[in-house]
Design an enzyme around this catalytic site. Sequence first.
Site, PDB file in Angstrom:
ATOM      1  CB  SER A 206      -0.762   0.142   1.193  1.00  0.00           C
ATOM      2  OG  SER A 206      -1.953   1.033   0.890  1.00  0.00           O
ATOM      3  CG  ASP A 232      -4.220  -4.812  -2.753  1.00  0.00           C
ATOM      4  OD1 ASP A 232      -4.577  -5.412  -3.989  1.00  0.00           O
ATOM      5  OD2 ASP A 232      -5.177  -4.517  -1.991  1.00  0.00           O
ATOM      6  CG  HIS A 362      -5.484  -3.405   1.570  1.00  0.00           C
ATOM      7  ND1 HIS A 362      -4.974  -3.130   0.115  1.00  0.00           N
ATOM      8  CD2 HIS A 362      -4.925  -2.626   2.312  1.00  0.00           C
ATOM      9  CE1 HIS A 362      -4.322  -2.071   0.308  1.00  0.00           C
ATOM     10  NE2 HIS A 362      -4.075  -1.846   1.812  1.00  0.00           N
TER      11      HIS A 362
END
EC number: 3.1.1.-
Length: 404
Positions: A206, A232, A362
Amino acid sequence: MSDLRRAWAKSKLGLVPEPFMELEEEEELKQEDQAGDQVPELPEHTDDDSSSASSMSSTGTIIPTPSQRLFARPQGVATGRTLEPIPWTTYFERQLYMQSGDTQGVIFHAYLTSPVDNGPLFVMHHGAGSSALSFAVVSSEIRKRLPSAGILAIDCRGHGSTISPDGTELDLRLATLSADLFFMIHSTKEQMGWHQMPSIMLVGHSLGGAVVTDLAFTGKLGTSLLGYAVLDVVEGSAMDALQSMQTYLSTRPSGFASIETAIDWHIRSRTIRSSVSARTSVPALLRQEESATASRPWRWRTNLAATQPFWEDWFVGLSKKFLGARGGKLLLLAGTDRLDTELTIGQMQGKYALQVFPEAGHFIHEDMPEKTAISLADFYRRNDRSALVLPPKVSDLLRQGKKV
């Protein structure tokens, strides 16, 4: 007891009435069910069933839709599961503290397992609101497949055990975080007394994906950098997801009664889908505050709402830098819907490797540490220059009197 055994007992012995046979069978089934509810201890990983709900606590990249139930509150109570925290010493050799005059008095913290011989160094950068221990379990899985590999997992400023002086203004600009990561890599080399920098594989989740991409794009690591992996996060969907971050933060508990309660919430809310990962990473996200409400003294270390001024800066231009930086490129996603136009074109042109784990949330590396480790280990092998056998130079052949 099977039907065959029950029939044999009734017809041959005639000693056990049917009701007692049923009670015995029910007791056997009950014992089997109880055994199935227990979560095995390390090193096994218990991954929960897949779900469409995903976490936004690390500036997630999911575009919420009504069917995804992204912000659904957890239902039920976790039972038959141990919630005891797992210490960092289970996964790393040591922890390091680093400071320099150029870092505004910030004392950086990291976990390290040193590479062996000429093994690579995987440098891990977590996402917003997370910590270095987010990579603990996947790090152990990497070393199972690459025993010579080293792991450096860092806590960026404002996160984990990295300490900022009281009254210091929060500075989470992408350029600042990229410079911090470069500093920590070189500081680790100096503290450990390494004669040269090992081959480096950058891995970021992220926000961390944006940081490692920026560092790779600057070229500061030179030939030491073999490649970088982003977990991700892509520019387009990240920018869309930022609009729903405040909604998510308003639904998240402000505190917990205990560390075990926090671990339980992360598992039940599907924020982290592996209980082993949750028991390892969640304790580092919280700290006990004396002034907090007596019933919920454990509060978040990182105030995610306060990071809002930096959100756009993290992700603007990410796709262009990801495709343009030198080194091998790997993108791990939890769904193909996250690809923006620029990355879709780049993937069709073969500019980077792409792997999708639709059954993960996630936090891919925490939900599926084994599969993530396999992808990262294979990625390193494909980019390992030490395995290359280069032809001799023409000048060397002429010096040896050989014909060219």
